[in-house]
Scaffold this motif. Structure first.
Motif, short mmCIF file in Angstrom:
data_model
loop_
_atom_site.label_atom_id
_atom_site.label_comp_id
_atom_site.label_asym_id
_atom_site.label_seq_id
_atom_site.Cartn_x
_atom_site.Cartn_y
_atom_site.Cartn_z
N VAL A 115 0.86 -1.19 0.00
CA VAL A 115 0.00 0.00 0.00
C VAL A 115 0.89 1.24 0.00
O VAL A 115 2.11 1.14 -0.09
N ALA A 116 0.28 2.39 0.10
CA ALA A 116 1.04 3.64 0.02
C ALA A 116 2.08 3.74 1.12
O ALA A 116 1.85 3.33 2.27
N ARG A 117 3.24 4.29 0.79
CA ARG A 117 4.26 4.56 1.80
C ARG A 117 3.70 5.53 2.83
O ARG A 117 2.98 6.46 2.50
N ASP A 118 4.10 5.32 4.10
CA ASP A 118 3.45 6.04 5.18
C ASP A 118 4.46 6.44 6.25
O ASP A 118 5.36 5.68 6.60
N SER A 119 4.30 7.64 6.77
CA SER A 119 5.01 8.15 7.93
C SER A 119 4.10 9.22 8.53
O SER A 119 2.88 9.15 8.36
N GLY A 120 4.65 10.21 9.20
CA GLY A 120 3.77 11.26 9.70
C GLY A 120 4.46 12.20 10.65
O GLY A 120 5.50 11.88 11.26
N ILE A 121 3.86 13.39 10.76
CA ILE A 121 4.25 14.39 11.75
C ILE A 121 3.16 14.42 12.81
O ILE A 121 1.99 14.67 12.50
N LEU A 122 3.53 14.12 14.04
CA LEU A 122 2.59 14.22 15.17
C LEU A 122 2.98 15.44 15.98
O LEU A 122 4.15 15.66 16.28
N TYR A 123 1.98 16.25 16.36
CA TYR A 123 2.27 17.47 17.13
C TYR A 123 1.28 17.62 18.27
O TYR A 123 0.25 16.96 18.30
N CYS A 124 1.65 18.48 19.21
CA CYS A 124 0.91 18.61 20.48
C CYS A 124 0.83 17.26 21.18
O CYS A 124 -0.19 16.89 21.78
N GLY A 125 1.93 16.52 21.13
CA GLY A 125 1.96 15.20 21.73
C GLY A 125 2.10 15.26 23.24
O GLY A 125 2.98 15.93 23.77
N ILE A 126 1.23 14.53 23.93
CA ILE A 126 1.23 14.54 25.40
C ILE A 126 1.15 13.11 25.92
O ILE A 126 0.86 12.16 25.19
N GLY A 127 1.40 12.97 27.23
CA GLY A 127 1.26 11.69 27.89
C GLY A 127 2.42 10.75 27.59
O GLY A 127 3.52 11.17 27.25
N GLN A 128 2.13 9.46 27.72
CA GLN A 128 3.13 8.42 27.48
C GLN A 128 2.90 7.78 26.11
O GLN A 128 1.78 7.68 25.64
N PRO A 129 3.98 7.32 25.46
CA PRO A 129 3.81 6.68 24.16
C PRO A 129 2.96 5.41 24.26
O PRO A 129 3.05 4.66 25.24
N ASN A 130 2.14 5.20 23.26
CA ASN A 130 1.34 3.98 23.18
C ASN A 130 2.28 2.79 22.95
O ASN A 130 3.06 2.78 21.99
N PRO A 131 2.25 1.77 23.80
CA PRO A 131 3.18 0.64 23.62
C PRO A 131 3.04 -0.06 22.27
O PRO A 131 3.98 -0.67 21.79
N GLN A 132 1.86 0.03 21.65
CA GLN A 132 1.65 -0.64 20.37
C GLN A 132 2.30 0.09 19.20
O GLN A 132 2.55 -0.51 18.16
N THR A 133 2.57 1.41 19.38
CA THR A 133 3.06 2.20 18.25
C THR A 133 4.24 3.10 18.59
O THR A 133 4.99 3.50 17.69
N GLY A 134 4.39 3.47 19.86
CA GLY A 134 5.39 4.45 20.24
C GLY A 134 4.92 5.89 20.05
O GLY A 134 5.70 6.84 20.19
N TRP A 135 3.63 6.09 19.77
CA TRP A 135 3.11 7.41 19.45
C TRP A 135 2.37 8.02 20.64
O TRP A 135 1.63 7.34 21.37
N LEU A 136 2.55 9.31 20.81
CA LEU A 136 1.87 10.06 21.85
C LEU A 136 0.45 10.43 21.41
O LEU A 136 0.15 10.49 20.21
N THR A 137 -0.42 10.69 22.37
CA THR A 137 -1.72 11.28 22.06
C THR A 137 -1.46 12.66 21.46
O THR A 137 -0.80 13.50 22.09
N SER A 138 -1.95 12.90 20.25
CA SER A 138 -1.47 14.05 19.49
C SER A 138 -2.38 14.35 18.32
O SER A 138 -3.40 13.67 18.10
N VAL A 139 -1.99 15.35 17.53
CA VAL A 139 -2.62 15.68 16.26
C VAL A 139 -1.69 15.20 15.15
O VAL A 139 -0.48 15.40 15.23
N GLU A 140 -2.25 14.61 14.11
CA GLU A 140 -1.40 14.11 13.03
C GLU A 140 -1.52 14.95 11.77
O GLU A 140 -2.63 15.29 11.34
N ASN A 141 -0.37 15.28 11.19
CA ASN A 141 -0.27 15.71 9.80
C ASN A 141 0.39 14.55 9.07
O ASN A 141 1.60 14.38 9.12
N ASN A 142 -0.42 13.76 8.42
CA ASN A 142 0.09 12.52 7.85
C ASN A 142 1.07 12.79 6.71
O ASN A 142 0.89 13.72 5.93
N VAL A 143 2.09 11.97 6.63
CA VAL A 143 3.03 11.97 5.51
C VAL A 143 2.86 10.62 4.84
O VAL A 143 3.38 9.61 5.31
N MET A 144 2.07 10.61 3.77
CA MET A 144 1.76 9.36 3.09
C MET A 144 1.53 9.66 1.61
O MET A 144 0.96 10.70 1.26
#
Length: 475
Positions: A115-144
């Protein structure tokens, strides 16, 4: 760059899509690098846990998912994509303009290899990273691929957007094609009805201006006062507002936090990650921003009969009420609503100046003034009503007096009613007059976070009237 959106413009309208190349690069002196070009100092690595349950330890990266490498004679950030995760700034940011350049590599990994190549910019990230992804609760500007600028929910966050649900008919003209039958997504459309995007929904831009594979692209985020503006190669391609997350039974605004660059099963390179602080929305984006609330639902009327009992006069002069219109007399005094205090809110109403440069003001977030109207001046903030072309810019109608001048008054001729909207969110203030955003300002002194609402009566021998005053709380 030539704007060619072809069938999509015919369906949605070029103006509605925001296909406008913007000059968003301010003086270089305002920008601060987040990547030093040598190593990842200032960033932490978080990678998904093998068992997806344990809390993540920072900077445990045995496979070298994140590194600095030399590409075409330049040191860049290399993301292999092999394991989900993110590099994360150690600093947090509030009200900012972030930009970074990216270019795709060739490597893909199981799970998203076809499928399409995927990454992303996450901003306003707070809390602890999700163990399943390493991502903070945040807003995404997807890079895909075909989807740069998209918003997707991260850890249950939601957001509001003007848009349309994607249907089989309009999907033909939307660059991003859903990856599964269960996706129910929204295409951004300026001026369309407001939709709250839930965790199960994505929001996608209606056009794609990504460079062909092998070239660098510039992705940007402008975040101020709850406005989320995504930009690709100089084009605003998505605008959303009111990002928020669930905290127990309450929804709370995402107003600040860390930046993350994602690893998501595709090789990608990043360079020139830069940040500048904003204490107002840059002038070139005033026409892009939208009200945090798109309709009249949830507003409480402050000049209705049952609310009038809670208004008090402070200082000389008075207000009289007739047929729902409040008319100022004498002064200088303050007529204030004592029914309750307000924290984060949208205040709407109308005013009319019966004579040229008749003076008044709308005060917010001041304490109980007692018998001294100057308490509102000294401890709250005022949206100025007065002269459209004054000697001092901060005296102009629409200004946050005396701190921030409006870009223009945008008022109608004397004797005609003007609509206004004032938004107070944390320490960010904005004013709209007759539908146009004329003032945005961050109070860096952090004078007040909550207080009362009041109207000024001024002793200039002229008359200002108010009507349809109403307020709605924000999270």
């Amino acid at each position: 760059m030539k704007n060619t959106v072809s069938p999509l413009c015919a369906m949605f309208g070029a103006a509605a899509l925001g296909v406008i190349a913007l000059s968003v690069h301010a003086a270089d002196a305002l920008w601060k690098p987040l990547f030093n070009g040598r190593n990842l100092t200032g960033w932490d690595k978080f990678l998904a846990s093998p068992n997806a349950t344990e809390p993540l330890a920072a900077n445990v990266d045995p496979k070298g998912v994140f590194s600095v490498t030399n590409l075409d004679g330049e040191n860049v950030i290399h993301v292999t994509g092999e394991v989900y995760g993110a590099i994360t700034t150690r600093k947090e940011f509030t009200n900012f303009h972030f930009r970074v350049q990216f270019k795709w590599g060739f490597q893909r990994w199981p799970g998203r290899a076809n499928v399409a190549r995927d990454s992303g910019i996450l901003y306003c990230g707070i809390g602890q990273p999700n163990p399943q992804t390493g991502w903070l609760t945040s807003v995404e500007n997807n890079v895909m691929e075909k989807g740069v600028g998209q918003w997707w929910s991260v850890n249950g966050a939601i957001i509001d957007v003007e848009g349309e649900w994607i249907t089989p008919e309009n999907e033909l003209y939307v660059p991003y094609k859903k990856e599964g039958r269960g996706e129910k997504n929204i295409v951004w459309k300026r001026g369309a009805p407001r939709i709250t995007a839930a965790p199960a929904n994505g929001i996608t831009p209606p056009f794609d201006v990504e460079q062909v594979f092998g070239n660098w692209n510039t992705a940007e985020v402008v975040f101020w006062g709850g406005q989320c503006i995504h930009i690709l190669n100089g084009h605003v391609n998505l605008l959303a507002v009111n990002p928020r997350y669930k905290d127990g039974d309450l929804w709370r605004p995402l107003t600040h936090g860390k930046i993350q660059l994602q690893s998501e099963a595709a090789e990608v390179f990043y360079r020139k990650a830069e940040m500048r602080h904003l204490d107002e929305l840059p002038a070139e984006f005033l026409s892009e921003a939208v009200s945090p609330t798109g309709d009249e639902q949830g507003f409480a009327t402050l000049l209705a009969n049952d609310a009038l009992k809670d208004w008090k006069q402070c200082g000389p002069g008075k207000f009289t009420i007739a047929n729902g219109v409040a008319s100022a007399e004498g002064g200088m005094g303050l007529w204030w609503y004592a029914g309750r205090q307000f924290t984060n809110f949208v205040l709407r109403g109308e005013f009319v100046q019966e004579q040229d440069i008749a003076d008044s003001g709308v005060f917010v977030r001041f304490p109980n003034p007692g018998n001294d109207p100057w308490n509102a001046v000294k401890q709250g903030h005022e949206f100025e009503i007065g002269d459209p072309n004054p000697e001092k810019p901060t005296w102009r109608t629409g200004s946050i007096y005396p701190f921030k001048a409006s870009s223009k008054a945008n008022t109608k001729p004397t004797g005609q009613w003007n609509e206004f909207e004032m938004v107070c969110l944390i320490h960010d203030y904005s004013v709209r007059i007759n539908g146009q955003l004329v003032t945005t300002w961050t109070d860096l002194t952090q004078r007040s976070l909550a207080g009362y609402i009041g109207l000024q009566n001024y002793n200039d021998g002229k008359l200002v009237r108010f009507r349809n005053l109403r307020v709605k709380d924000l999270p």
